[in-house]
Design a protein around this motif. Structure first.
Motif, short mmCIF file in Angstrom:
data_model
loop_
_atom_site.label_atom_id
_atom_site.label_comp_id
_atom_site.label_asym_id
_atom_site.label_seq_id
_atom_site.Cartn_x
_atom_site.Cartn_y
_atom_site.Cartn_z
N GLY A 1 0.83 -1.21 0.00
CA GLY A 1 0.00 0.00 0.00
C GLY A 1 0.86 1.25 0.00
O GLY A 1 0.62 2.20 -0.76
N ARG A 2 1.87 1.22 0.82
CA ARG A 2 2.77 2.37 0.92
C ARG A 2 3.58 2.54 -0.37
O ARG A 2 3.79 3.67 -0.84
CB ARG A 2 3.70 2.15 2.11
N ALA B 1 1.13 4.18 -2.81
CA ALA B 1 0.65 5.53 -2.51
C ALA B 1 1.76 6.54 -2.33
O ALA B 1 1.60 7.72 -2.63
CB ALA B 1 -0.23 5.49 -1.26
N ILE B 2 2.90 6.08 -1.81
CA ILE B 2 3.96 7.04 -1.47
C ILE B 2 5.09 6.99 -2.50
O ILE B 2 5.63 8.02 -2.86
CB ILE B 2 4.54 6.73 -0.06
N SER C 1 4.89 13.03 3.16
CA SER C 1 3.82 12.09 2.78
C SER C 1 3.97 10.82 3.60
O SER C 1 5.05 10.26 3.68
CB SER C 1 3.94 11.74 1.30
N HIS C 2 2.89 10.40 4.20
CA HIS C 2 2.93 9.23 5.08
C HIS C 2 1.82 8.28 4.72
O HIS C 2 0.83 8.68 4.14
CB HIS C 2 2.77 9.67 6.53
N TYR C 3 2.02 7.03 5.09
CA TYR C 3 0.96 6.03 4.91
C TYR C 3 0.43 5.72 6.30
O TYR C 3 1.06 4.99 7.07
CB TYR C 3 1.55 4.80 4.22
N THR D 1 -5.95 2.67 6.26
CA THR D 1 -4.63 3.28 6.03
C THR D 1 -4.56 3.84 4.61
O THR D 1 -4.86 3.13 3.64
CB THR D 1 -3.53 2.23 6.25
N GLU D 2 -4.18 5.10 4.53
CA GLU D 2 -4.06 5.77 3.23
C GLU D 2 -2.94 6.80 3.30
O GLU D 2 -2.40 7.08 4.36
CB GLU D 2 -5.37 6.49 2.86
N LYS D 3 -2.67 7.38 2.16
CA LYS D 3 -1.68 8.44 2.10
C LYS D 3 -2.19 9.68 2.83
O LYS D 3 -3.33 10.10 2.63
CB LYS D 3 -1.40 8.78 0.64
#
Lengths: 177, 297, 386
Positions: free
Chosen positions: A24-25, A28-29, C13-15, C186-188
């Motif tokens: 996921g990270r 998205a990142i 930017s974080h998750y 959980t998302e950005k």
């Protein structure tokens, strides 16, 4: 990339949530994608068939849950038994071949990796899930390999980065062999 | 007007008491008034700047004390003075935070907060006016009511085993504990002074008559008769074992300073642990940086 | 307005999940005191805070229960802190007593409630949205609060900052009503530079010692504050009180006080309320939603629009004060409101009240433990359009 749904399952302590978090990270990142991770909580998360669920999309994700699982990653037999019905026709099953003996129904693509054994050879069973992360990255076009590596680096304790990257490489290369 | 005459207009405690709120609501010969006076004198004696003292109280007759002291004073909800005081103290460690509370407010509805504040050794001074009954609500039984006192909810006599607050708090870990009656004015003032200067959780219990309800319902004469009875039937035993200082109905009362021991406060423990674990990374933060000394540093 | 302190802002930017994003929002907003008690599914907020705060500067204390937690928060605020507490349904119920005290003393503070299924212990690890009426009406007596509802971890971050700013602006408890789905999703989360974050400072009285009256009111019905230890030596009480803070057992004083506690919010409702609207032009149906449900309903809105139904979407970022004016306006224009929520009808009752019979209100309930099947919402929109 169209909406892609991934389920990761195993028993508590196998790093099921971390596996979802890393992908996921990465999306998205470290890649230009959107991703939403949800997970099981409570006794379930510590027990026998815990799971995390990930949606990856190049557009905004509204609905965060899985409708039709594109990729099922099974680290344990119990998790596989519980979630196999979710996997859509034409979907991808990735499994630890020492833990799970899936039935080949002919309508999903199946890829096994002896992740726990590879991890043990590396000296720490704890990186089983990272072997699977590497293997999955090679098998699917989910997220760019460099993005996943960055995510692995950023998601594990700094003292264990090298071991985890090695586990990632082993998993990645196991598919390429 | 001569200086001498000006002085007679001023009560010596005008600086601490809110004279614009007098007359107070307490009944004649209630014990709370003398306890407040002892407190005012003790505060003066400690020489803690009055601007640095905060009084917090809950609900009940004693809960009204906050309204009569000319200090930063907070009249909160029933039983909750201690957690409010905890927040106040942690936000500004420079403050001397005092809780004024009746026995019901403190040990029934507020009982959970009481034991945990003592366990943490939170740097608070708790003054409990114990009159064995709920006064404000009309004379109901309290956790301190001795057998077989008559109250409006024990019309045939109280039968539940009462709390011995001294034993309770000693077990929890308070740093300082004393008990007097409201007529032991000098000794009560001394103990309050010591308690105010003692780091950690300090507890002063003042046995006081409820003239209108407890005295009348139990045919014990006037409030003053009862105040005198408590005083005359008390037995000073400094250092007495708190387990041995239960109070029975109209029996002798053991008074004195029971506990005076050194234990680190919550703030000290918090700082020490974070210093140990984090070293230089730990940022000891006094939320209010007023330049004053931190009282428990 | 001031700028956030860069030491407290995790720029980048974080998750993150919604709970952790909440913590970061609180830190950025300047929250330097949390008192809390563990309860699923909110505990991650204080876990992260207890890990982050020692190196930043501030206090975390785990209290003996939720009553103590909210009360310690009030004490800390009067001692000079920016403070909040965090809980879920059962703890929220326990906090109600001193949420009332916060309203009465006009104490700026934030309460995060990560909603789970109720009543009682209900579904500790699973979603509910059934505390929204309790947020508004949970403590006894008449008062107003502000409540916000984020729909993503990113918005949990930003609404936490709004919550603290609103609390300071209006001097009242502000509730951030996450639901379990948002808390555990959980998302950005993009955290801006500190200099891009606006912080509203506390309204501190500038009066000289001896001149300060705790509840003296200026033009906007909100009094200025003084902390303990500043030398004002003031008194405040949960009893009905006059501008000096003194108890006043008097119907006239009570009338004045209660009106002000409510009107300071009611009269500023337009400034407070944040709504997220789309597709309102020519809409015949308006779907009203908040939190996770707004995301679940998105597919239904798209499906019914594709089928030719003109559907507008109104998402409540602010739950309280309720946007009665906006819904009243819409009621004169649209055929029906469709209100999906993870409860058996709470916000839908408010919508019905504001529509006042001029448009139909259709509740789409889900009792909790999961979210709606979007198909159910789709059918409700189709039904409303018939």
């Amino acid at each position: 990339m169209p909406r892609t749904e991934i389920r990761i399952t195993g028993y508590g302590g196998q790093g099921v949530i971390l596996t979802g978090y890393i992908f996921g990270r990465a999306a998205a990142i470290h890649a230009d994608l959107h991703s939403t991770m949800t997970q099981s909580f409570g006794p379930e998360a510590r027990g026998s068939a815990c799971s995390s669920a990930l949606v990856v999309d190049d557009g905004i994700i509204a609905y965060p849950y899985l409708n039709d699982t594109d990729v099922l990653i099974a680290l344990s037999r119990e998790g596989y038994e519980k979630y196999k019905v979710e996997l859509k026709t034409g979907g991808t099953l990735i499994y630890d071949s020492d833990m799970v003996q899936p039935q080949d129904t002919g309508d999903v693509r199946m890829y096994g990796v002896p992740a726990a054994r590879i991890a043990e050879e590396l000296g720490n069973r704890i990186v089983q899930n990272i072997v699977v992360v590497g293997f999955t990255t090679a098998v699917t076009d989910l997220v760019d390999v460099e993005a996943v590596k960055k995510s692995v680096k950023g998601s594990v304790p700094s003292a264990l980065v090298d071991m985890n990257l090695e586990a990632f490489r082993k998993g990645y290369e196991f598919y390429q062999k | 007007m001569s200086d001498a005459m000006k002085r007679t207009d001023q009560h010596p405690l005008d600086d601490i008491l809110r004279s614009d709120r007098l007359p107070h609501i307490w009944c004649a010969t209630c014990g709370i008034g003398t306890v407040v006076k002892c407190f005012a004198e003790a505060i003066q004696r400690t020489e803690i700047p009055l601007d640095d003292v905060a009084v917090v109280s809950g609900i009940g007759c004693t809960g009204r004390v906050a309204g009569y002291v000319k200090l930063d004073s907070y009249h909160t909800t029933h039983g909750r003075a201690i957690p409010f005081a905890t927040g106040l103290k942690l936000a500004n460690p420079r403050l001397k935070v005092v809780v004024f509370s009746g026995d019901g407010d403190l040990s029934a509805i507020g009982g959970n907060h009481l034991i945990h504040a003592a366990r943490r050794n939170m740097d608070l001074t708790v003054i409990c006016v114990n009159n064995f009954i709920y006064g404000m609500t009309g004379g109901q039984a309290a956790p301190t009511t001795p057998n077989t006192a008559n109250t409006s909810t024990t019309p045939f006599g109280a039968f539940e085993p009462p709390f011995n607050l001294q034993k309770l708090l000693e077990a929890c870990g308070a740093s300082y504990q004393a008990r007097w009656t409201s007529l032991h004015v000098r000794r009560l003032t001394n103990s309050m002074t010591e308690a105010l200067l003692k780091p950690g959780f300090s507890f002063v219990e003042a046995i006081a008559p409820c003239s209108t309800l407890y005295a009348r319902r139990n045919r014990l004469g006037s409030g003053f008769d009862l105040m005198k009875f408590y005083h005359d039937n008390s037995e000073i035993q400094h250092g007495a074992d708190p387990r041995e200082v239960d109070i029975s109905f109209q029996d002798s009362i053991i008074v004195g300073k029971f506990i005076d021991r050194e234990r680190p406060t919550w703030q000290q423990l918090n700082d020490a642990q974070h210093n140990r674990s984090l070293g230089e990374k730990y940022f000891r933060h006094d939320i209010v940086e007023a330049g004053g000394e931190v009282s428990d540093a | 307005m001031e700028k956030a302190d860069s030491k407290r802002v995790l720029t980048g930017s974080h998750y993150l999940d919604g709970d952790h994003a909440c913590t970061e929002g609180a830190l950025a907003a300047g929250c330097n005191f949390i008192a809390g008690y563990p309860i699923t599914p909110s505990t991650e907020v204080v876990e992260r805070y207890s890990r982050r705060i020692p190196a930043i500067g501030g206090t975390f204390i785990q209290m003996e229960d939720e009553i103590a937690s909210i009360t310690a928060v009030l004490g800390a605020v009067w001692g000079g802190a920016k403070a909040m507490t965090v809980t879920s349904g059962p703890g929220f119920s326990l906090m109600m007593e001193n949420i009332g005290l916060a309203a009465m003393l006009e104490t700026p503070c934030v309460i995060v409630n990560v909603m789970r299924g109720g009543p009682s212990t209900g579904l500790p690890t699973m979603v509910g949205q059934a505390d929204v009426m309790q947020a508004r009406w949970g403590s006894h007596g008449d008062y107003e609060i502000i409540a916000l509802a984020p729909q993503s971890p990113q918005e949990a971050f930003t609404l936490m900052i709004d919550a603290f700013n609103l609390a300071e602006r209006y001097r009242l408890p502000v509730m951030v009503m996450l639901d379990e789905c948002i808390g555990h999703m959980t998302e950005k989360v993009v955290i801006p530079e500190a200099c891009e974050i606006e912080i509203r400072p506390r309204r501190i009285s500038t009066k000289e010692k001896g001149e300060y009256l705790p509840y003296e009111i200026g033009a906007d019905m909100v009094p200025d504050m003084a902390h303990a230890g500043e030398g004002h030596r003031y008194h405040i009480t949960g009893l009905t009180h006059d501008e000096r803070g003194y108890p006043a057992m008097d119907a006239e004083v009570h009338d004045k006080l209660v009106r002000r506690l409510c009107d300071k919010v009611r009269e500023q409702a337009d400034d407070i309320i944040m709504l997220d609207e789309d597709g309102m032009d020519g809409a015949e149906i308006v779907l009203i939603s908040y939190g996770i449900t707004s995301r679940v309903a998105r597919a239904s809105i798209e499906a019914t629009r594709a089928a030719g139904i003109k559907v507008g979407s109104l998402r409540l970022q602010t739950l309280w004060p309720f946007p009665e004016k906006r819904i009243g306006e819409l009621a004169g224009k649209v055929k029906a409101f469709v209100v999906p929520e993870v409860n058996y009808g709470q916000i839908s009752l408010e919508v019905e009240r504001c529509a006042a019979g001029r448009a139909q209100t259709l509740l789409v309930p889900h009792m909790g433990g999961g979210v709606h099947d979007p198909a159910v919402i789709t059918r409700a929109i189709e039904e409303a359009a018939k």
